[in-house]
Design an enzyme around this catalytic site. Structure first.
Site, PDB file in Angstrom:
ATOM      1  N   TYR A 284     -18.152 -14.289  56.851  1.00 55.95           N
ATOM      2  CA  TYR A 284     -18.090 -14.109  55.395  1.00 55.95           C
ATOM      3  C   TYR A 284     -17.000 -15.015  54.800  1.00 55.95           C
ATOM      4  CZ  TYR A 284     -16.109 -12.311  51.104  1.00 55.95           C
ATOM      5  OH  TYR A 284     -15.559 -12.240  49.852  1.00 55.95           O
TER       6      TYR A 284
ATOM      7  N   VAL B 219      -6.102   6.068  56.121  1.00 56.34           N
ATOM      8  CA  VAL B 219      -5.267   4.903  55.798  1.00 56.34           C
ATOM      9  C   VAL B 219      -5.186   4.063  57.067  1.00 56.34           C
ATOM     10  CG1 VAL B 219      -2.940   4.155  55.139  1.00 56.34           C
ATOM     11  CG2 VAL B 219      -3.938   6.217  54.093  1.00 56.34           C
TER      12      VAL B 219
ATOM     13  N   SER C 149     -12.539 -16.321  47.052  1.00 58.64           N
ATOM     14  CA  SER C 149     -11.786 -15.127  47.459  1.00 58.64           C
ATOM     15  C   SER C 149     -10.427 -15.534  48.007  1.00 58.64           C
ATOM     16  CB  SER C 149     -12.578 -14.408  48.551  1.00 58.64           C
ATOM     17  OG  SER C 149     -11.792 -13.430  49.176  1.00 58.64           O
TER      18      SER C 149
ATOM     19  N   TYR D  84     -21.713  -5.771  41.100  1.00 56.48           N
ATOM     20  CA  TYR D  84     -20.484  -5.151  40.581  1.00 56.48           C
ATOM     21  C   TYR D  84     -19.737  -6.095  39.630  1.00 56.48           C
ATOM     22  CZ  TYR D  84     -15.697  -3.236  40.896  1.00 56.48           C
ATOM     23  OH  TYR D  84     -14.439  -2.767  40.618  1.00 56.48           O
ATOM     24  N   ILE D  85     -19.305  -7.228  40.131  1.00 57.28           N
ATOM     25  CA  ILE D  85     -18.536  -8.136  39.261  1.00 57.28           C
ATOM     26  C   ILE D  85     -19.479  -8.816  38.271  1.00 57.28           C
ATOM     27  CG2 ILE D  85     -16.868 -10.039  39.201  1.00 57.28           C
ATOM     28  CD1 ILE D  85     -16.259  -9.388  42.166  1.00 57.28           C
TER      29      ILE D  85
ATOM     30  N   ASN E 208     -27.845 -16.824  53.428  1.00 62.16           N
ATOM     31  CA  ASN E 208     -27.809 -16.361  52.040  1.00 62.16           C
ATOM     32  C   ASN E 208     -26.713 -17.073  51.240  1.00 62.16           C
ATOM     33  OD1 ASN E 208     -28.746 -14.595  49.944  1.00 62.16           O
ATOM     34  ND2 ASN E 208     -26.826 -13.493  50.155  1.00 62.16           N
TER      35      ASN E 208
ATOM     36  N   ASN F 191     -28.339  -5.758  46.730  1.00 64.27           N
ATOM     37  CA  ASN F 191     -27.148  -4.898  46.714  1.00 64.27           C
ATOM     38  C   ASN F 191     -26.841  -4.480  45.275  1.00 64.27           C
ATOM     39  OD1 ASN F 191     -24.910  -3.536  47.695  1.00 64.27           O
ATOM     40  ND2 ASN F 191     -23.591  -5.344  47.689  1.00 64.27           N
TER      41      ASN F 191
ATOM     42  N   PHE G  22      -8.526 -11.781  44.001  1.00 63.25           N
ATOM     43  CA  PHE G  22      -7.816 -10.865  44.887  1.00 63.25           C
ATOM     44  C   PHE G  22      -8.708  -9.610  45.015  1.00 63.25           C
ATOM     45  CE2 PHE G  22      -4.113 -13.143  46.248  1.00 63.25           C
ATOM     46  CZ  PHE G  22      -4.326 -14.315  45.558  1.00 63.25           C
ATOM     47  N   ASN G  23      -8.235  -8.398  44.834  1.00 65.31           N
ATOM     48  CA  ASN G  23      -9.102  -7.239  45.138  1.00 65.31           C
ATOM     49  C   ASN G  23      -9.636  -6.577  43.875  1.00 65.31           C
ATOM     50  OD1 ASN G  23      -7.613  -7.718  47.656  1.00 65.31           O
ATOM     51  ND2 ASN G  23      -8.593  -5.841  48.334  1.00 65.31           N
TER      52      ASN G  23
ATOM     53  N   LYS H 141     -17.028 -18.649  52.181  1.00 64.71           N
ATOM     54  CA  LYS H 141     -16.256 -18.951  50.963  1.00 64.71           C
ATOM     55  C   LYS H 141     -15.554 -20.312  51.109  1.00 64.71           C
ATOM     56  CE  LYS H 141     -17.369 -15.265  48.691  1.00 64.71           C
ATOM     57  NZ  LYS H 141     -18.355 -15.386  47.609  1.00 64.71           N
TER      58      LYS H 141
ATOM     59  N   ALA I 183     -24.022 -14.421  43.447  1.00 66.59           N
ATOM     60  CA  ALA I 183     -24.953 -13.898  44.443  1.00 66.59           C
ATOM     61  C   ALA I 183     -24.529 -14.283  45.863  1.00 66.59           C
ATOM     62  CB  ALA I 183     -26.358 -14.440  44.161  1.00 66.59           C
TER      63      ALA I 183
END
Ligand code: UD1
Length: 340
Positions: free
Chosen positions: A150, A218, A125, A12-13, A101, A36, A179-180, A154, A83
């Site tokens: 995870y 939500v 992150s 994605y990024i 990984n 992925n 951030f997101n 980082k 990755a």
């Protein structure tokens, strides 16, 4: 043209960053294991840019494979290392999968190119801050104990990079604390491709709107925030991609040496309910949503102080929450009509 190795470059990024690298005159070389991501993303990048980057399909967690890569691609000026596995919940169930990984890949890469003057950008992150005591959170805020394997990968990766630079290696390193990331390229030819049920908010919103999911929940409206739902600093993935180009340019400058870390966000917070309402406004659709219990491990609110990136990287965001939602929606419509 400087060659830049982009690991996870079909993700994605990564895919958005490959496009921005080409736009900025760099020559990206993509490495991806396709765990992925989809090989056709390479064709989508080619459609957008008119340039087909070199692509190596390989697993960076294998030491010999990475040594062979360094032999095949010896003359690179930079690495952007995306990755990694990123599903927080899965990392709690399968920690060794994440450590193997995310950590082995980094160590193998650093080892394989050790001694070369390489500018290295690392995908970190805001998860390293946990729930910050002060908002907006700055890069000086204390690193909180990781909430998941995870998140721990980082934190450990930042330490590995810092120690590698401190040991006097020829690497220059910038860690970007995202951030997101949300949204998609304005061509709608690349975007986020979640495998299975999305864990993140925006793909869940768009998949609900297109009818793939019946409704969105939500996760909590009883937080100590203005509307009770969690607050995040959503950043458009194209703005985020450009931050990587800015980081490479800063490291090309002889005044930069060593290791530095930057927050990469917009500097403003948006709640889950605001995000949903914005999506409804820009798409003209009503979303089927309801309020559910809190999700375990969620932080209540976090947004970044991004003035260090503005000053030193000479970078800022251009795209707001409306464009984040409208581009994510355009991508969802495209991919549902043109499955890869
Ligand atoms: C999460 C990770 C973060 C990681 C990122 C990777 C946690 C605690 N954090 O970020 O470390 O870097 O993913 O992608 O898991 N929400 C809903 N309904 C949904 C989905 C999400 O209400 O169906 C809410 C969440 O409670 C949260 C917000 O939307 O408040 C954003 O969630 P998400 O997109 O998963 O990102 P983070 O949790 O911030």
């Amino acid at each position: 043209m400087s060659k830049i190795l982009v690991t996870g470059g079909l993700g994605y990024i990564g895919s958005h960053t490959v496009v921005e690298l080409i736009n900025a005159g760099f020559e990206p070389v993509i490495v991806d294991d396709l765990s992925n991501s989809h090989p056709k993303i390479l064709d989508q990048i080619t459609k957008i840019t008119g340039h087909k980057p070199v692509f190596h399909q390989l697993d960076l967690s294998d030491e010999h494979t990475v040594k062979n890569l360094a032999t095949a691609e010896p003359d690179i000026a930079g690495v952007i290392h995306f990755a990694a596995f990123k599903a927080v919940g899965e990392s709690v169930q399968l920690p060794l999968k994440y450590y193997r990984n995310n950590i082995y890949s980094l160590v193998n890469l650093l080892d394989a190119y050790y001694g070369k003057p390489i500018n290295f950008v690392f995908s970190s992150s805001c998860t390293v801050y946990g729930q910050p005591d002060v908002l907006p959170v700055t890069e000086q805020a204390p690193i909180k104990p990781a909430q998941s394997p995870y998140g721990n990968t980082k934190q450990i990766a930042e330490e590995i990079l810092f120690d590698t630079v401190s040991a006097g290696s020829a690497y220059k390193v910038i860690a970007l604390r995202y951030f997101n990331p949300v949204g998609a390229h304005d061509s709608a030819l690349i975007g986020e491709l979640p495998i299975g049920v999305p864990q993140n908010l925006v793909p869940f919103i768009t998949q609900t709107a297109i009818g793939k999911r019946e409704k969105i929940t939500v996760f909590g409206d009883d937080y100590n925030t203005p509307d009770g739902s969690c607050v995040r600093d959503y950043i458009h993935v194209v703005d985020l991609a450009k931050a990587h180009v800015a980081a490479l340019k800063l490291m090309e400058n002889n005044n930069f040496s060593g290791y530095d870390v930057f927050n990469i966000g917009t500097g403003t917070g948006t709640s889950v309910l605001e995000a949903i309402k914005t999506f409804e406004r820009v798409s003209g659709l009503k979303l089927n949503y309801s309020i559910g219990p809190r999700r375990s491990g969620d932080v209540e609110q976090v947004w970044g102080n991004v003035s260090k990136a503005a000053e030193k990287l000479n970078w800022k965001t251009d795209l707001g929450i409306d464009t984040m939602m409208s581009s994510a929606w355009a991508w969802e419509k495209y991919i549902s009509q043109n499955p890869l």
